[in-house]
Write a protein that holds these residues in place. Sequence first.
Motif, PDB file in Angstrom:
ATOM      1  N   ILE A  31      -6.196 -16.324   1.068  1.00 36.16           N
ATOM      2  CA  ILE A  31      -6.691 -15.357   2.040  1.00 36.16           C
ATOM      3  C   ILE A  31      -7.628 -14.403   1.310  1.00 36.16           C
ATOM      4  N   GLY A  32      -8.711 -14.060   1.946  1.00 33.19           N
ATOM      5  CA  GLY A  32      -9.664 -13.123   1.373  1.00 33.19           C
ATOM      6  C   GLY A  32      -9.689 -11.836   2.163  1.00 33.19           C
ATOM      7  N   ARG A  33      -9.764 -10.747   1.454  1.00 32.86           N
ATOM      8  CA  ARG A  33      -9.860  -9.429   2.063  1.00 32.86           C
ATOM      9  C   ARG A  33     -10.853  -8.605   1.258  1.00 32.86           C
ATOM     10  N   LYS A  34     -11.263  -7.500   1.836  1.00 30.48           N
ATOM     11  CA  LYS A  34     -12.090  -6.534   1.137  1.00 30.48           C
ATOM     12  C   LYS A  34     -11.322  -5.219   1.129  1.00 30.48           C
ATOM     13  N   LEU A  35     -11.315  -4.550  -0.013  1.00 31.75           N
ATOM     14  CA  LEU A  35     -10.760  -3.212  -0.116  1.00 31.75           C
ATOM     15  C   LEU A  35     -11.951  -2.271  -0.006  1.00 31.75           C
ATOM     16  N   LYS A  36     -12.022  -1.532   1.105  1.00 26.02           N
ATOM     17  CA  LYS A  36     -13.208  -0.730   1.406  1.00 26.02           C
ATOM     18  C   LYS A  36     -12.917   0.758   1.237  1.00 26.02           C
ATOM     19  N   ASN A  37     -13.834   1.455   0.590  1.00 22.01           N
ATOM     20  CA  ASN A  37     -13.757   2.907   0.467  1.00 22.01           C
ATOM     21  C   ASN A  37     -14.274   3.503   1.778  1.00 22.01           C
ATOM     22  N   THR A  38     -13.352   4.029   2.588  1.00 21.27           N
ATOM     23  CA  THR A  38     -13.735   4.623   3.869  1.00 21.27           C
ATOM     24  C   THR A  38     -13.782   6.145   3.801  1.00 21.27           C
ATOM     25  N   GLY A  39     -13.548   6.683   2.624  1.00 27.96           N
ATOM     26  CA  GLY A  39     -13.638   8.132   2.463  1.00 27.96           C
ATOM     27  C   GLY A  39     -15.082   8.573   2.288  1.00 27.96           C
ATOM     28  N   ASP A  40     -15.261   9.863   2.082  1.00 29.40           N
ATOM     29  CA  ASP A  40     -16.615  10.382   1.882  1.00 29.40           C
ATOM     30  C   ASP A  40     -16.888  10.725   0.418  1.00 29.40           C
ATOM     31  N   GLN A  41     -15.972  10.331  -0.474  1.00 27.55           N
ATOM     32  CA  GLN A  41     -16.132  10.583  -1.900  1.00 27.55           C
ATOM     33  C   GLN A  41     -16.093   9.266  -2.675  1.00 27.55           C
ATOM     34  N   PRO A  42     -16.857   9.157  -3.751  1.00 29.75           N
ATOM     35  CA  PRO A  42     -16.801   7.928  -4.551  1.00 29.75           C
ATOM     36  C   PRO A  42     -15.495   7.825  -5.331  1.00 29.75           C
ATOM     37  N   LEU A  43     -15.081   6.598  -5.600  1.00 34.24           N
ATOM     38  CA  LEU A  43     -13.949   6.325  -6.488  1.00 34.24           C
ATOM     39  C   LEU A  43     -14.555   5.839  -7.797  1.00 34.24           C
ATOM     40  N   SER A  44     -14.181   6.448  -8.909  1.00 33.83           N
ATOM     41  CA  SER A  44     -14.811   6.092 -10.185  1.00 33.83           C
ATOM     42  C   SER A  44     -14.355   4.735 -10.700  1.00 33.83           C
ATOM     43  N   ALA A  45     -13.194   4.274 -10.270  1.00 24.86           N
ATOM     44  CA  ALA A  45     -12.684   2.951 -10.654  1.00 24.86           C
ATOM     45  C   ALA A  45     -11.529   2.601  -9.727  1.00 24.86           C
ATOM     46  N   VAL A  46     -11.294   1.322  -9.571  1.00 24.52           N
ATOM     47  CA  VAL A  46     -10.134   0.839  -8.828  1.00 24.52           C
ATOM     48  C   VAL A  46      -9.332  -0.005  -9.808  1.00 24.52           C
ATOM     49  N   GLN A  47      -8.109   0.406 -10.071  1.00 26.29           N
ATOM     50  CA  GLN A  47      -7.256  -0.309 -11.018  1.00 26.29           C
ATOM     51  C   GLN A  47      -6.233  -1.127 -10.241  1.00 26.29           C
ATOM     52  N   MET A  48      -6.139  -2.417 -10.568  1.00 27.10           N
ATOM     53  CA  MET A  48      -5.174  -3.289  -9.909  1.00 27.10           C
ATOM     54  C   MET A  48      -4.341  -4.010 -10.969  1.00 27.10           C
ATOM     55  N   THR A  49      -3.046  -4.083 -10.709  1.00 24.82           N
ATOM     56  CA  THR A  49      -2.135  -4.792 -11.595  1.00 24.82           C
ATOM     57  C   THR A  49      -1.292  -5.732 -10.754  1.00 24.82           C
ATOM     58  N   LEU A  50      -1.294  -7.016 -11.104  1.00 29.40           N
ATOM     59  CA  LEU A  50      -0.405  -7.995 -10.471  1.00 29.40           C
ATOM     60  C   LEU A  50       0.963  -7.789 -11.114  1.00 29.40           C
ATOM     61  N   VAL A  51       1.886  -7.220 -10.351  1.00 31.88           N
ATOM     62  CA  VAL A  51       3.180  -6.828 -10.895  1.00 31.88           C
ATOM     63  C   VAL A  51       4.070  -8.032 -11.164  1.00 31.88           C
ATOM     64  N   ASP A  52       4.074  -9.007 -10.260  1.00 35.68           N
ATOM     65  CA  ASP A  52       4.960 -10.169 -10.367  1.00 35.68           C
ATOM     66  C   ASP A  52       4.264 -11.338 -11.045  1.00 35.68           C
ATOM     67  N   ASN A  53       5.063 -12.213 -11.634  1.00 33.62           N
ATOM     68  CA  ASN A  53       4.547 -13.411 -12.288  1.00 33.62           C
ATOM     69  C   ASN A  53       5.196 -14.638 -11.657  1.00 33.62           C
ATOM     70  N   LEU A  54       4.833 -14.934 -10.407  1.00 33.36           N
ATOM     71  CA  LEU A  54       5.396 -16.088  -9.709  1.00 33.36           C
ATOM     72  C   LEU A  54       4.525 -17.316  -9.937  1.00 33.36           C
ATOM     73  N   PRO A  55       5.129 -18.469 -10.172  1.00 35.76           N
ATOM     74  CA  PRO A  55       4.344 -19.690 -10.337  1.00 35.76           C
ATOM     75  C   PRO A  55       3.491 -19.968  -9.098  1.00 35.76           C
ATOM     76  N   GLY A  56       2.257 -20.358  -9.332  1.00 37.42           N
ATOM     77  CA  GLY A  56       1.380 -20.749  -8.242  1.00 37.42           C
ATOM     78  C   GLY A  56       0.631 -19.622  -7.570  1.00 37.42           C
TER      79      GLY A  56
END
Length: 110
Positions: A31-56
């Motif tokens: 599935i594809g999605r977009k994470l969109k900044n809908t605020g009126d201020q810029p975000l200097s970075a977006v940090q993402m961490t995949l917490v789980d380690n499930l096979p596949g």
Amino acid sequence: MSYRTIWTLPDGTPAPGLDLGTVKPGETKSIGRKLKNTGDQPLSAVQMTLVDNLPGVTVTVGGETLIPGQMHAAPGLAPGESLDVTYARTVPPDAEPGVFRVFIRIRALT
């Protein structure tokens, strides 16, 4: 001044998060999605961490594959900009039926 993001479909329509629905043993869904900044201020970075380690499970952010447990720093997002996120799961043919959840920790820096 506001900081806000939402999940959207590729066409920009607001959407739920990354839910694959039912995936049967031996099947692959993505599935594809977009994470969109809908605020009126810029975000200097977006940090993402995949917490789980499930096979596949594969998660890509802006074309970069997340490694479980390691933080990925995506570029900043100006107001109105989006970041592509793709989530996929291949269920082994011998998997037992049941519910699974994968958590992605998202943090935006202002």
